[in-house]
Scaffold this motif. Structure first.
Motif, PDB file in Angstrom:
ATOM      1  N   ASN A 183       0.828  -1.210   0.000  1.00 20.80           N
ATOM      2  CA  ASN A 183       0.000   0.000   0.000  1.00 20.80           C
ATOM      3  C   ASN A 183       0.861   1.258   0.000  1.00 20.80           C
ATOM      4  N   ALA A 184       1.989   1.212   0.736  1.00 21.32           N
ATOM      5  CA  ALA A 184       2.869   2.382   0.807  1.00 21.32           C
ATOM      6  C   ALA A 184       3.551   2.651  -0.529  1.00 21.32           C
ATOM      7  N   ALA A 185       3.737   1.609  -1.325  1.00 23.95           N
ATOM      8  CA  ALA A 185       4.452   1.763  -2.600  1.00 23.95           C
ATOM      9  C   ALA A 185       3.531   2.037  -3.788  1.00 23.95           C
ATOM     10  N   LEU A 186       2.238   1.917  -3.598  1.00 22.79           N
ATOM     11  CA  LEU A 186       1.294   2.067  -4.712  1.00 22.79           C
ATOM     12  C   LEU A 186       1.449   3.354  -5.512  1.00 22.79           C
ATOM     13  N   PRO A 187       1.759   4.499  -4.871  1.00 22.56           N
ATOM     14  CA  PRO A 187       1.910   5.731  -5.666  1.00 22.56           C
ATOM     15  C   PRO A 187       3.095   5.708  -6.629  1.00 22.56           C
ATOM     16  N   PHE A 188       4.030   4.762  -6.442  1.00 17.18           N
ATOM     17  CA  PHE A 188       5.264   4.769  -7.230  1.00 17.18           C
ATOM     18  C   PHE A 188       5.378   3.599  -8.205  1.00 17.18           C
ATOM     19  N   VAL A 189       4.372   2.728  -8.259  1.00 18.09           N
ATOM     20  CA  VAL A 189       4.464   1.555  -9.126  1.00 18.09           C
ATOM     21  C   VAL A 189       3.247   1.472 -10.041  1.00 18.09           C
ATOM     22  N   THR A 190       3.409   0.706 -11.112  1.00 14.30           N
ATOM     23  CA  THR A 190       2.326   0.548 -12.082  1.00 14.30           C
ATOM     24  C   THR A 190       1.310  -0.459 -11.582  1.00 14.30           C
ATOM     25  N   ASN A 191       1.815  -1.591 -11.062  1.00 17.35           N
ATOM     26  CA  ASN A 191       0.973  -2.645 -10.505  1.00 17.35           C
ATOM     27  C   ASN A 191       1.665  -3.207  -9.271  1.00 17.35           C
ATOM     28  N   ALA A 192       0.886  -3.868  -8.415  1.00 14.84           N
ATOM     29  CA  ALA A 192       1.475  -4.472  -7.220  1.00 14.84           C
ATOM     30  C   ALA A 192       0.643  -5.677  -6.805  1.00 14.84           C
ATOM     31  N   GLN A 193       1.336  -6.673  -6.249  1.00 10.65           N
ATOM     32  CA  GLN A 193       0.648  -7.860  -5.754  1.00 10.65           C
ATOM     33  C   GLN A 193       1.257  -8.306  -4.433  1.00 10.65           C
ATOM     34  N   ILE A 194       0.392  -8.751  -3.533  1.00  7.29           N
ATOM     35  CA  ILE A 194       0.855  -9.358  -2.290  1.00  7.29           C
ATOM     36  C   ILE A 194       1.103 -10.828  -2.573  1.00  7.29           C
ATOM     37  N   GLY A 195       2.292 -11.311  -2.276  1.00  5.22           N
ATOM     38  CA  GLY A 195       2.579 -12.707  -2.551  1.00  5.22           C
ATOM     39  C   GLY A 195       3.950 -13.122  -2.089  1.00  5.22           C
ATOM     40  N   ASP A 196       4.148 -14.425  -2.018  1.00  6.91           N
ATOM     41  CA  ASP A 196       5.408 -15.025  -1.578  1.00  6.91           C
ATOM     42  C   ASP A 196       6.249 -15.370  -2.803  1.00  6.91           C
ATOM     43  N   SER A 197       7.377 -14.691  -2.940  1.00  3.50           N
ATOM     44  CA  SER A 197       8.216 -14.890  -4.123  1.00  3.50           C
ATOM     45  C   SER A 197       8.958 -16.217  -4.119  1.00  3.50           C
ATOM     46  N   THR A 198       8.897 -16.955  -3.007  1.00  4.01           N
ATOM     47  CA  THR A 198       9.511 -18.287  -2.984  1.00  4.01           C
ATOM     48  C   THR A 198       8.517 -19.358  -3.430  1.00  4.01           C
ATOM     49  N   ASN A 199       7.327 -18.937  -3.782  1.00  2.93           N
ATOM     50  CA  ASN A 199       6.290 -19.844  -4.282  1.00  2.93           C
ATOM     51  C   ASN A 199       6.305 -19.803  -5.804  1.00  2.93           C
ATOM     52  N   GLY A 200       6.783 -20.894  -6.402  1.00  5.41           N
ATOM     53  CA  GLY A 200       6.917 -20.926  -7.856  1.00  5.41           C
ATOM     54  C   GLY A 200       5.603 -20.763  -8.588  1.00  5.41           C
ATOM     55  N   ILE A 201       4.527 -21.295  -8.018  1.00  2.14           N
ATOM     56  CA  ILE A 201       3.214 -21.175  -8.672  1.00  2.14           C
ATOM     57  C   ILE A 201       2.784 -19.716  -8.720  1.00  2.14           C
ATOM     58  N   PHE A 202       2.989 -19.006  -7.599  1.00  2.00           N
ATOM     59  CA  PHE A 202       2.650 -17.579  -7.578  1.00  2.00           C
ATOM     60  C   PHE A 202       3.487 -16.809  -8.593  1.00  2.00           C
ATOM     61  N   LEU A 203       4.808 -17.040  -8.598  1.00  2.00           N
ATOM     62  CA  LEU A 203       5.669 -16.312  -9.525  1.00  2.00           C
ATOM     63  C   LEU A 203       5.284 -16.574 -10.978  1.00  2.00           C
ATOM     64  N   SER A 204       4.906 -17.796 -11.273  1.00  2.00           N
ATOM     65  CA  SER A 204       4.578 -18.148 -12.659  1.00  2.00           C
ATOM     66  C   SER A 204       3.362 -17.383 -13.172  1.00  2.00           C
ATOM     67  N   THR A 205       2.504 -16.917 -12.262  1.00  2.00           N
ATOM     68  CA  THR A 205       1.318 -16.157 -12.691  1.00  2.00           C
ATOM     69  C   THR A 205       1.666 -14.732 -13.109  1.00  2.00           C
ATOM     70  N   LEU A 206       2.904 -14.295 -12.805  1.00  2.00           N
ATOM     71  CA  LEU A 206       3.287 -12.915 -13.099  1.00  2.00           C
ATOM     72  C   LEU A 206       3.813 -12.727 -14.523  1.00  2.00           C
ATOM     73  N   GLY A 207       4.069 -13.842 -15.219  1.00  2.00           N
ATOM     74  CA  GLY A 207       4.606 -13.722 -16.582  1.00  2.00           C
ATOM     75  C   GLY A 207       6.045 -13.260 -16.572  1.00  2.00           C
ATOM     76  N   ILE A 208       6.898 -13.971 -15.863  1.00  2.00           N
ATOM     77  CA  ILE A 208       8.289 -13.567 -15.655  1.00  2.00           C
ATOM     78  C   ILE A 208       9.043 -13.232 -16.943  1.00  2.00           C
ATOM     79  N   PRO A 209       8.921 -14.020 -18.019  1.00  2.00           N
ATOM     80  CA  PRO A 209       9.693 -13.718 -19.236  1.00  2.00           C
ATOM     81  C   PRO A 209       9.342 -12.379 -19.884  1.00  2.00           C
ATOM     82  N   SER A 210       8.204 -11.801 -19.500  1.00  2.00           N
ATOM     83  CA  SER A 210       7.791 -10.536 -20.120  1.00  2.00           C
ATOM     84  C   SER A 210       8.508  -9.321 -19.547  1.00  2.00           C
TER      85      SER A 210
END
Length: 215
Positions: free
Chosen positions: A38-65
């Motif tokens: 929430n504190a970073a929302l004014p400075f970013v285009t999009n944001a998601q709450i999530g665990d970056s050590t979870n491969g399934i979650f990361l895969s939903t972000l479209g990493i290669p893009s």
């Protein structure tokens, strides 16, 4: 404009988000903390709450893009390692990771990071150089030998041209720019006049700059 994935929104990550926003890049921010998101929302285009050590979650972000993935996690090195590994496994083009100690840098590189930033080490070097002389206003290290310095123009240079000072011949130093009243001009010619009270950007070896400015 580049597309950047920023993982970790602690103090370091939040500063990165602000700077990337100033540079008009598109930033997707990820953190486990809703408060940090929430504190970073004014400075970013999009944001998601999530665990970056979870491969399934990361895969939903479209990493290669993403053009660049920045891992700015500062409070859990194991999470940084796992995140870097997963990003590469998911096809990340470039991964830049934060380290706080030299050993961490080695592990991150071995785990797939393309580059490692070391804020504490870099800030310590900057502070040490900056404190060696009142003439030094700013400093950027390019490699082990060459750096760019912003220096206060000495009184002895007042009214002299770049040609008259012969900095390249005497010290092997190149003048890159002059800052006058806060405005930087990179249009440097042999007849450019130096005035005390202004500052000058020079490129050269640290020892040569020290000798030139009598540091």
């Amino acid at each position: 404009m580049r597309s950047i994935l920023l993982i970790g929104l602690g103090r370091f990550g939040k500063h990165i988000a602000r700077e990337l926003n100033e540079l008009n890049h598109q930033v997707m921010a990820v953190d486990v903390s809703e408060e940090r998101i929430n504190a970073a929302l004014p400075f970013v285009t999009n944001a998601q709450i999530g665990d970056s050590t979870n491969g399934i979650f990361l895969s939903t972000l479209g990493i290669p893009s993403f053009d660049v993935c920045i891992v700015a996690i500062g409070d859990n090195f194991q999470n940084s390692l796992e995140t870097v590994y997963l990003l590469k496994e998911l096809g990340a083009r470039k991964v830049i990771a934060r380290a706080s100690r030299g050993m961490q840098e080695k592990f991150l590189l071995n785990n797939g990071a393309d580059e490692v930033v070391y804020p504490e080490k870099q800030l310590a070097a900057w502070t040490a150089i900056r404190c060696t002389s009142e003439h030094i206003l700013d400093y950027i290290e390019l490699d082990e030998e060459n750096s760019i310095f912003e220096m206060a123009i000495p009184e002895a240079w007042n009214g002299k041209t770049v040609l008259e000072l012969e900095l390249r011949r005497k010290y092997d130093i190149n003048v890159l720019g002059v800052r006058v009243n806060g405005k930087l001009s990179m249009s440097i010619r042999p007849n450019t006049v130096m005035y005390s009270g202004n500052s000058v950007l020079v490129l050269g070896e640290q020892q040569a700059v020290q000798k030139c400015f009598c540091i």
